[in-house]
Scaffold this active site. Sequence first.
Site, PDB file in Angstrom:
ATOM      1  CG  ASP A  61       2.054   6.799  -2.563  1.00 47.37           C
ATOM      2  OD1 ASP A  61       2.419   6.712  -1.370  1.00 47.37           O
ATOM      3  OD2 ASP A  61       2.810   6.501  -3.529  1.00 47.37           O
ATOM      4  CB  SER A  62      -0.088   5.286   2.708  1.00 44.08           C
ATOM      5  OG  SER A  62      -0.382   6.587   3.174  1.00 44.08           O
ATOM      6  CG  ASP A 100       3.095  10.679  -1.401  1.00 45.50           C
ATOM      7  OD1 ASP A 100       4.195  11.262  -1.348  1.00 45.50           O
ATOM      8  OD2 ASP A 100       2.793   9.712  -0.670  1.00 45.50           O
ATOM      9  CE  LYS A 130       5.864  11.282   1.049  1.00 41.36           C
ATOM     10  NZ  LYS A 130       6.089  10.064   0.247  1.00 41.36           N
ATOM     11  CD  GLU A 132       7.839   6.389  -2.778  1.00 42.39           C
ATOM     12  OE1 GLU A 132       8.407   5.413  -3.329  1.00 42.39           O
ATOM     13  OE2 GLU A 132       6.759   6.283  -2.158  1.00 42.39           O
ATOM     14  CD  GLU A 199       8.244   4.303   4.334  1.00 40.92           C
ATOM     15  OE1 GLU A 199       7.953   5.235   3.546  1.00 40.92           O
ATOM     16  OE2 GLU A 199       7.503   3.324   4.530  1.00 40.92           O
TER      17      GLU A 199
HETATM   18  O1  KIV Z   1       2.367   7.473   1.517  1.00 38.67           O
HETATM   19  C1  KIV Z   1       2.650   7.724   2.707  1.00 38.67           C
HETATM   20  O2  KIV Z   1       1.799   7.701   3.597  1.00 38.67           O
HETATM   21  C2  KIV Z   1       4.039   8.033   3.012  1.00 38.67           C
HETATM   22  C3  KIV Z   1       4.404   8.103   4.467  1.00 38.67           C
HETATM   23  C4  KIV Z   1       4.464   6.763   5.041  1.00 38.67           C
HETATM   24  C5  KIV Z   1       5.670   8.857   4.679  1.00 38.67           C
HETATM   25  O3  KIV Z   1       4.832   8.192   2.156  1.00 38.67           O
END
Ligand code: KIV
Length: 286
Positions: A61-62, A100, A130, A132, A199
């Site tokens: 989600d970056s 994510d 993924k 969090e 992280e």
């Molecule tokens: O969203 C993302 O890119 C991440 C990575 C930095 C692990 O969660």
Amino acid sequence: MSADARQTSPQKSPGKPPRKTVTVRDIRARKGATPLVCLTAYSTPMARLLDPHVDLLLVGDSVGMTVYGMETTLGVTLDMMVAHGRAVTRGAQAACTVVDLPFGSYQESPEQAFRSAARVVAETGCTAVKLEGGREMAATISFLTQRGVPVLGHVGLTPQAVNQLGGFRTQGRGAAEAERVRADADAAAEAGAFALVVEGVMEPLAREITERVAVPTIGIGASASCDGQILVIDDLLGFQGEVQPRFVKRYAELGAEVERAVGIFAEDVRARRFPDERHVFAQGAK
Ligand code: KIV
């Protein structure tokens, strides 16, 4: 290629031996072995370029910050993750693809998380999702994994909790904070996550977590002892300007290269050097 076909067929690349699809079992089996190579990707062309080199591609989600210019990941939606997830699985042949779950799409309940994850898996063809969180997400991780959705955990600096954490701060500086991160890692691993992103965690703590959990840890701003490493592809390639976090190593300066190329293009256009006769279709040309 359909998502089903992607899971079973080896990579076809002329002149190279076929590469087998990396499964979550393969990732789990890398605990304490050769470090896992992981990168983020958000588009088909980038996934094609990265796939031969990595074990895991994360549609992070970056994307909200790297592609959409957001200050945090909090504004990223499930629709955005599905669109970028589709693009990446189209370009990935062998890497394990993980998408994510964005903020607000899973924190409410295990059932909400399952609905979001099922949509992501069905519409993108990715292998896993993924999410969090540690102790507070343990029930959700086990709910998903028991229903066929592999989960990559994410503990330590969890960017979706940036407002709660008081900024993008390295975690585990004091004893109490270290105990919280340790307990989160234990909970996510025991709940069934096939690996954990660790992280922004103090190095000794990341090393200790790697030693204590049974699944691979994938570090970012964590420790060289982690079972793998992940970076945001835009950071690695030097797309993010002058200021960069300490944990980033830039392997190229593509931002500067883009500026250079576009500057020459602009000069060529203004001077009528582009297009020249090679780039136009003159009368009678084939
Ligand atoms: O969203 C993302 O890119 C991440 C990575 C930095 C692990 O969660």
